[in-house]
Design a protein around this motif. Structure first.
Motif, PDB file in Angstrom:
ATOM      1  N   ALA A  18       0.855  -1.204   0.000  1.00 48.36           N
ATOM      2  CA  ALA A  18       0.000   0.000   0.000  1.00 48.36           C
ATOM      3  C   ALA A  18       0.881   1.240   0.000  1.00 48.36           C
ATOM      4  O   ALA A  18       0.615   2.221  -0.702  1.00 48.36           O
ATOM      5  N   ARG A  19       1.962   1.215   0.805  1.00 48.72           N
ATOM      6  CA  ARG A  19       2.866   2.358   0.927  1.00 48.72           C
ATOM      7  C   ARG A  19       3.557   2.648  -0.418  1.00 48.72           C
ATOM      8  O   ARG A  19       3.786   3.794  -0.778  1.00 48.72           O
ATOM      9  N   LEU A  20       3.864   1.551  -1.160  1.00 47.63           N
ATOM     10  CA  LEU A  20       4.544   1.710  -2.443  1.00 47.63           C
ATOM     11  C   LEU A  20       3.635   2.342  -3.487  1.00 47.63           C
ATOM     12  O   LEU A  20       4.034   3.211  -4.253  1.00 47.63           O
ATOM     13  N   PHE A  21       2.376   1.872  -3.502  1.00 45.89           N
ATOM     14  CA  PHE A  21       1.500   2.279  -4.601  1.00 45.89           C
ATOM     15  C   PHE A  21       0.589   3.456  -4.269  1.00 45.89           C
ATOM     16  O   PHE A  21       0.022   4.081  -5.139  1.00 45.89           O
ATOM     17  N   LEU A  22       0.423   3.764  -2.988  1.00 48.90           N
ATOM     18  CA  LEU A  22      -0.413   4.924  -2.619  1.00 48.90           C
ATOM     19  C   LEU A  22       0.483   5.996  -2.021  1.00 48.90           C
ATOM     20  O   LEU A  22       0.850   5.916  -0.854  1.00 48.90           O
ATOM     21  N   PRO A  23       0.866   7.009  -2.780  1.00 50.44           N
ATOM     22  CA  PRO A  23       1.751   8.035  -2.231  1.00 50.44           C
ATOM     23  C   PRO A  23       1.054   8.809  -1.120  1.00 50.44           C
ATOM     24  O   PRO A  23      -0.154   9.006  -1.165  1.00 50.44           O
ATOM     25  N   LEU A  24       1.829   9.219  -0.110  1.00 46.67           N
ATOM     26  CA  LEU A  24       1.243   9.963   1.009  1.00 46.67           C
ATOM     27  C   LEU A  24       0.858  11.372   0.602  1.00 46.67           C
ATOM     28  O   LEU A  24      -0.105  11.929   1.079  1.00 46.67           O
ATOM     29  N   GLN A  25       1.620  11.970  -0.300  1.00 47.70           N
ATOM     30  CA  GLN A  25       1.310  13.318  -0.752  1.00 47.70           C
ATOM     31  C   GLN A  25       0.295  13.249  -1.883  1.00 47.70           C
ATOM     32  O   GLN A  25       0.377  12.359  -2.727  1.00 47.70           O
ATOM     33  N   PRO A  26      -0.697  14.180  -1.947  1.00 48.15           N
ATOM     34  CA  PRO A  26      -1.597  14.177  -3.083  1.00 48.15           C
ATOM     35  C   PRO A  26      -0.831  14.474  -4.363  1.00 48.15           C
ATOM     36  O   PRO A  26       0.144  15.234  -4.339  1.00 48.15           O
ATOM     37  N   ASP A  27      -1.221  13.842  -5.492  1.00 49.11           N
ATOM     38  CA  ASP A  27      -0.521  14.107  -6.743  1.00 49.11           C
ATOM     39  C   ASP A  27      -0.916  15.474  -7.280  1.00 49.11           C
ATOM     40  O   ASP A  27      -1.798  16.143  -6.736  1.00 49.11           O
ATOM     41  N   SER A  28      -0.267  15.885  -8.386  1.00 46.67           N
ATOM     42  CA  SER A  28      -0.494  17.243  -8.870  1.00 46.67           C
ATOM     43  C   SER A  28      -1.941  17.462  -9.300  1.00 46.67           C
ATOM     44  O   SER A  28      -2.497  18.533  -9.124  1.00 46.67           O
ATOM     45  N   ASP A  29      -2.608  16.392  -9.859  1.00 44.52           N
ATOM     46  CA  ASP A  29      -4.008  16.538 -10.260  1.00 44.52           C
ATOM     47  C   ASP A  29      -4.871  16.879  -9.059  1.00 44.52           C
ATOM     48  O   ASP A  29      -5.742  17.731  -9.106  1.00 44.52           O
ATOM     49  N   THR A  30      -4.597  16.153  -7.937  1.00 45.93           N
ATOM     50  CA  THR A  30      -5.393  16.385  -6.740  1.00 45.93           C
ATOM     51  C   THR A  30      -5.178  17.811  -6.250  1.00 45.93           C
ATOM     52  O   THR A  30      -6.114  18.494  -5.866  1.00 45.93           O
ATOM     53  N   LEU A  31      -3.914  18.251  -6.287  1.00 45.82           N
ATOM     54  CA  LEU A  31      -3.603  19.583  -5.777  1.00 45.82           C
ATOM     55  C   LEU A  31      -4.355  20.667  -6.537  1.00 45.82           C
ATOM     56  O   LEU A  31      -4.813  21.635  -5.957  1.00 45.82           O
ATOM     57  N   ILE A  32      -4.527  20.476  -7.850  1.00 43.15           N
ATOM     58  CA  ILE A  32      -5.234  21.466  -8.653  1.00 43.15           C
ATOM     59  C   ILE A  32      -6.645  21.664  -8.113  1.00 43.15           C
ATOM     60  O   ILE A  32      -7.196  22.747  -8.116  1.00 43.15           O
ATOM     61  N   HIS A  33      -7.240  20.569  -7.573  1.00 48.41           N
ATOM     62  CA  HIS A  33      -8.636  20.643  -7.138  1.00 48.41           C
ATOM     63  C   HIS A  33      -8.794  21.159  -5.711  1.00 48.41           C
ATOM     64  O   HIS A  33      -9.896  21.342  -5.249  1.00 48.41           O
ATOM     65  N   ILE A  34      -7.679  21.326  -4.982  1.00 53.39           N
ATOM     66  CA  ILE A  34      -7.799  21.910  -3.645  1.00 53.39           C
ATOM     67  C   ILE A  34      -7.762  23.415  -3.812  1.00 53.39           C
ATOM     68  O   ILE A  34      -6.729  23.994  -4.092  1.00 53.39           O
ATOM     69  N   PHE A  35      -8.916  24.070  -3.682  1.00 51.65           N
ATOM     70  CA  PHE A  35      -8.954  25.484  -4.036  1.00 51.65           C
ATOM     71  C   PHE A  35      -9.564  26.341  -2.960  1.00 51.65           C
ATOM     72  O   PHE A  35      -9.350  27.533  -2.916  1.00 51.65           O
ATOM     73  N   MET A  36     -10.331  25.720  -2.079  1.00 51.62           N
ATOM     74  CA  MET A  36     -11.104  26.545  -1.157  1.00 51.62           C
ATOM     75  C   MET A  36     -10.679  26.228   0.269  1.00 51.62           C
ATOM     76  O   MET A  36     -10.655  25.069   0.655  1.00 51.62           O
ATOM     77  N   LYS A  37     -10.345  27.272   1.034  1.00 55.57           N
ATOM     78  CA  LYS A  37      -9.946  27.007   2.412  1.00 55.57           C
ATOM     79  C   LYS A  37     -11.069  27.440   3.347  1.00 55.57           C
ATOM     80  O   LYS A  37     -11.399  28.624   3.437  1.00 55.57           O
ATOM     81  N   ILE A  38     -11.636  26.439   4.006  1.00 53.12           N
ATOM     82  CA  ILE A  38     -12.672  26.728   5.010  1.00 53.12           C
ATOM     83  C   ILE A  38     -11.957  26.895   6.342  1.00 53.12           C
ATOM     84  O   ILE A  38     -11.228  26.002   6.769  1.00 53.12           O
ATOM     85  N   SER A  39     -12.149  28.046   6.993  1.00 54.21           N
ATOM     86  CA  SER A  39     -11.422  28.275   8.243  1.00 54.21           C
ATOM     87  C   SER A  39     -12.191  27.763   9.463  1.00 54.21           C
ATOM     88  O   SER A  39     -11.595  27.258  10.404  1.00 54.21           O
ATOM     89  N   HIS A  40     -13.518  27.900   9.435  1.00 55.13           N
ATOM     90  CA  HIS A  40     -14.312  27.435  10.581  1.00 55.13           C
ATOM     91  C   HIS A  40     -15.803  27.446  10.228  1.00 55.13           C
ATOM     92  O   HIS A  40     -16.165  27.937   9.150  1.00 55.13           O
ATOM     93  N   ILE A  41     -16.608  26.939  11.133  1.00 51.11           N
ATOM     94  CA  ILE A  41     -18.065  27.040  10.941  1.00 51.11           C
ATOM     95  C   ILE A  41     -18.448  28.444  11.420  1.00 51.11           C
ATOM     96  O   ILE A  41     -18.287  28.771  12.601  1.00 51.11           O
ATOM     97  N   GLU A  42     -18.901  29.272  10.484  1.00 50.50           N
ATOM     98  CA  GLU A  42     -19.221  30.657  10.833  1.00 50.50           C
ATOM     99  C   GLU A  42     -20.493  30.705  11.670  1.00 50.50           C
ATOM    100  O   GLU A  42     -20.541  31.357  12.704  1.00 50.50           O
ATOM    101  N   HIS A  43     -21.525  30.005  11.188  1.00 53.25           N
ATOM    102  CA  HIS A  43     -22.751  29.913  11.986  1.00 53.25           C
ATOM    103  C   HIS A  43     -23.580  28.700  11.612  1.00 53.25           C
ATOM    104  O   HIS A  43     -23.360  28.075  10.576  1.00 53.25           O
ATOM    105  N   ILE A  44     -24.521  28.406  12.498  1.00 49.55           N
ATOM    106  CA  ILE A  44     -25.504  27.358  12.223  1.00 49.55           C
ATOM    107  C   ILE A  44     -26.865  28.048  12.263  1.00 49.55           C
ATOM    108  O   ILE A  44     -27.179  28.769  13.225  1.00 49.55           O
ATOM    109  N   GLY A  45     -27.623  27.886  11.187  1.00 46.47           N
ATOM    110  CA  GLY A  45     -28.927  28.547  11.093  1.00 46.47           C
ATOM    111  C   GLY A  45     -30.033  27.625  11.595  1.00 46.47           C
ATOM    112  O   GLY A  45     -30.108  26.462  11.210  1.00 46.47           O
ATOM    113  N   ILE A  46     -30.854  28.160  12.467  1.00 47.49           N
ATOM    114  CA  ILE A  46     -31.974  27.383  13.025  1.00 47.49           C
ATOM    115  C   ILE A  46     -33.273  28.129  12.744  1.00 47.49           C
ATOM    116  O   ILE A  46     -33.414  29.310  13.112  1.00 47.49           O
TER     117      ILE A  46
END
Ligand code: CMX
Length: 171
Positions: A18-46
């Motif tokens: 598993a260690r050989l074939f599944l790299p621990l770091q995301p590949d470049s394709d995956t990195l392209i899709h990481i675009f949005m940084k959520i910092s926290h839950i701003e609110h919960i609406g009730i």
């Protein structure tokens, strides 16, 4: 019955493969899709039928303090806010039975209505990327919500059934 030693040896071999074939770091394709940084839950609406009736529960039973009440005419709601750590509780009372909260209460009654994430990125960029990825955005451009935040909603049909709001105070 497999001997414990052989069993452990097999596990080691599986792990090494598993260690050989599944790299621990995301590949470049995956990195392209990481675009949005959520910092926290701003609110919960009730959604509530009446702010006047709901506020005392949060204040007198839970010991929270309502720090603001604001009408958002555009959304056909009156809101009340409580701070809980970094997150807020937003109570939503309908001001029009045809608005989102009016229809929600009519159909489902009072209860949790949406979750709002604070995003650190430019909201329009986040919306464009989500649309590209097939997420149905109710708002295709940011608009003004309560407390002067820029907000945009994602449709619950494409967010595992949970109405999701993105917001940022930086725009
Ligand atoms: N959470 C999960 N599902 C919801 C939902 C919610 N809060 N509100 C509606 N739905 C579901 C309904 O159950 C329904 O599902 P089914 O088709 O399986 O029955 C479906 O969405 C359609 O619901 P609807 O009652 O016909 O309502 P509309 O399609 O007219 O609107 C929605 C639904 C989510 C698009 C609309 O409520 C909306 O645009 N919401 C965003 C704005 C908003 O919620 N404003 C109020 C808060 C404002 C603030 O925080 O300041």
């Amino acid at each position: 019955m497999m001997q414990p030693f052989i069993y452990e040896q097999n596990l080691c071999i599986i792990f090494l493969f598993a260690r050989l074939f599944l790299p621990l770091q995301p590949d470049s394709d995956t990195l392209i899709h990481i675009f949005m940084k959520i910092s926290h839950i701003e609110h919960i609406g009730i959604a509530v039928k009446s702010l006047q009736e709901a506020i005392p529960f949060f204040e007198e039973k839970l010991g929270l303090s309502c720090y603001a009440i604001e009408e958002v005419a555009d959304q056909k709601v009156k809101t009340a806010f409580f701070q809980v750590g970094q997150t807020k509780i937003e109570l939503l009372e309908s001001t029009d039975p045809q608005g989102a909260i009016g229809k929600f209460i009519e159909k489902k009654g009072e209860g949790m209505h949406h979750i709002a994430f604070a995003v650190e990125d430019e909201l329009q960029t986040a919306l464009d990327s989500l649309t590209e990825k097939g997420v149905q955005c109710i708002d295709t451009a940011p608009r003004k919500g309560a407390e002067g935040l820029s907000i945009a909603f994602l449709h619950p049909k494409s967010t595992i059934g949970v109405l999701t709001e993105l917001c940022t105070c930086s725009q």
